[in-house]
Scaffold this active site. Structure first.
Site, mmCIF file in Angstrom:
data_model
loop_
_atom_site.group_PDB
_atom_site.id
_atom_site.type_symbol
_atom_site.label_atom_id
_atom_site.label_comp_id
_atom_site.label_asym_id
_atom_site.label_seq_id
_atom_site.Cartn_x
_atom_site.Cartn_y
_atom_site.Cartn_z
ATOM 1 N N ARG A 223 0.874 -1.185 0.000
ATOM 2 C CA ARG A 223 0.000 0.000 0.000
ATOM 3 C C ARG A 223 0.901 1.221 0.000
ATOM 4 N NH1 ARG A 223 -5.114 1.581 3.722
ATOM 5 N NH2 ARG A 223 -5.991 0.165 2.176
ATOM 6 N N HIS B 282 -7.668 0.625 -6.061
ATOM 7 C CA HIS B 282 -7.796 -0.208 -4.848
ATOM 8 C C HIS B 282 -8.504 -1.505 -5.261
ATOM 9 C CE1 HIS B 282 -7.855 -1.316 -0.776
ATOM 10 N NE2 HIS B 282 -8.679 -0.429 -0.251
ATOM 11 N N GLN C 1 -10.278 -4.074 -2.741
ATOM 12 C CA GLN C 1 -11.539 -3.556 -2.204
ATOM 13 C C GLN C 1 -12.652 -3.678 -3.242
ATOM 14 O OE1 GLN C 1 -12.192 -1.929 1.067
ATOM 15 N NE2 GLN C 1 -14.204 -2.477 0.305
ATOM 16 N N ASP D 284 -17.383 7.096 -0.937
ATOM 17 C CA ASP D 284 -16.077 7.039 -0.272
ATOM 18 C C ASP D 284 -15.750 8.462 0.187
ATOM 19 O OD1 ASP D 284 -13.529 6.295 0.592
ATOM 20 O OD2 ASP D 284 -12.662 6.225 -1.420
ATOM 21 N N CYS E 164 -16.260 1.760 1.417
ATOM 22 C CA CYS E 164 -15.073 0.940 1.681
ATOM 23 C C CYS E 164 -14.558 1.108 3.103
ATOM 24 C CB CYS E 164 -13.969 1.265 0.673
ATOM 25 S SG CYS E 164 -13.508 3.013 0.679
ATOM 26 N N ARG F 199 -13.499 -8.570 2.854
ATOM 27 C CA ARG F 199 -12.080 -8.336 2.491
ATOM 28 C C ARG F 199 -11.273 -9.580 2.841
ATOM 29 N NH1 ARG F 199 -10.005 -3.153 2.228
ATOM 30 N NH2 ARG F 199 -8.134 -4.163 1.458
#
Ligand code: CP
Ligand code: NVA
Length: 308
Positions: free
Chosen positions: A104, A131, A134, A226, A266, A294
């Site tokens: 990340r 991402h 996700q 988001d 998310c 996840r």
């Protein structure tokens, strides 16, 4: 998929997306029944973090343990990479110790460089651009709730960021319509939109970009939002709060979607900005199923890329 990287959902075929979903479903059921599923026995995942994380860190680490392997948390600030050791050297060294790397960071190009030089699978755990873990989880969760996503519609309201870029790729791959409502200056990445439109044409779905949230949510099966300021954009928070006024997923907006629409985010969320507390805690929220998934989806990804 053995030995492959997962940097972008656009690099996967639709069949690979469904393979991930099928294994995730199987591993989720096994975990719920308490059955062993040691598909990565003795394997080690290195997890490089240049940004904060709750879900990604804990779900990858717990996932590796549940698969019979282990995971190492590697803060980028403590690695020599933080002092300027080249990515290509780090990639080759880590490849001698580990069986996979999850990273990340800010720069997507850095992750591509890492993957180019590593001999082991590299998994994108979020960049400023994408991402993918996700977004795969989100569509897996939509399938769980809706049975099928082909021909259904996801409406994304808010910032044209890494999250919507990854959702554009993923919806297009599975033939799900996606309508994105952002302020004009905050549209999704044009290259991603082109890629998504090409994949959507192949899989029989539509990609629509609008500015009016109401237009996007009409007939939607899934409402997604988001944060308005992503990690690294903290200095723009005040400007963005103004630009995104009117882009909040609240009860009034939710009423304009299909009556059985589900809501996703998310996380982490800023209640009162992109989503209200009432919607997050309301009966249509699938947000915590999404967070749980996840774990299952990433276990499937790791098993497929890193397994024997
Ligand atoms: N959704 C997500 O990636 O959460 P974290 O930042 O906590 O990992
Ligand atoms: N767009 C958000 C997603 C966090 C999981 C960010 O990049 O901060």
């Amino acid at each position: 998929m053995k030995g492959k990287d997962l940097l972008s959902v656009n690099d996967l075929s639709a069949a690979e997306v469904y393979r991930i979903f099928a294994l995730a479903r199987e591993l989720k059921a096994k975990q719920k029944r308490g059955e062993e599923h040691y598909l990565l026995k003795g394997k080690t995942l290195g997890m490089i973090f240049q940004k904060a994380s709750t879900r990604t860190r804990v779900s990858f680490e717990a996932g590796m343990w549940q698969l019979g392997g282990s995971a190492l948390f590697l803060s980028a600030n403590d690695l020599q990479i933080g002092r300027g050791e080249p990515v290509k050297d780090t990639a080759r060294v880590l490849s001698r110790y580990l069986d996979g790397i999850m990273i990340r960071t800010f720069s997507h190009a850095e992750v591509e460089e890492l993957a180019r030089w590593a001999d082991i699978p590299v998994i994108n755990g979020l960049t400023d651009y994408l991402h993918p873990c996700q977004a795969l989880t989100d569509i897996f969760t939509a399938v769980e709730h809706k049975g099928t996503v082909k021909g259904r519609k996801l409406a994304y309201i808010g910032d044209g960021n890494n999250m919507v870029n990854a959702l554009l790729h993923t919806c297009a791959k599975v033939g799900m319509d996606i309508a994105v409502a952002t302020p004009p200056a905050y549209a999704p990445d044009p290259q991603v939109v082109l890629e998504a439109k090409a994949a959507a044409a192949e899989h029989g779905s539509e990609v629509t970009l609008v500015n009016d949230p109401k237009a996007a949510v009409a007939e939607a099966d899934v409402l997604y939002t988001d944060v308005w300021a992503s990690m690294g954009q903290e200095a723009e928070q005040a400007v963005r709060r103004k630009a995104f006024a009117g882009y909040c997923v609240d009860e009034a907006l939710l009423k304009l979607a299909k009556p059985d629409a589900i809501v996703m985010h998310c996380l982490p969320a800023h209640r009162g900005e992109e989503i209200t507390d009432a919607v997050m805690e309301g009966p249509q929220s699938a947000i915590f199923d999404e967070a749980e998934n996840r774990l299952h989806v990433q276990k499937a990804i790791m098993a497929l890329l890193m397994g024997n």
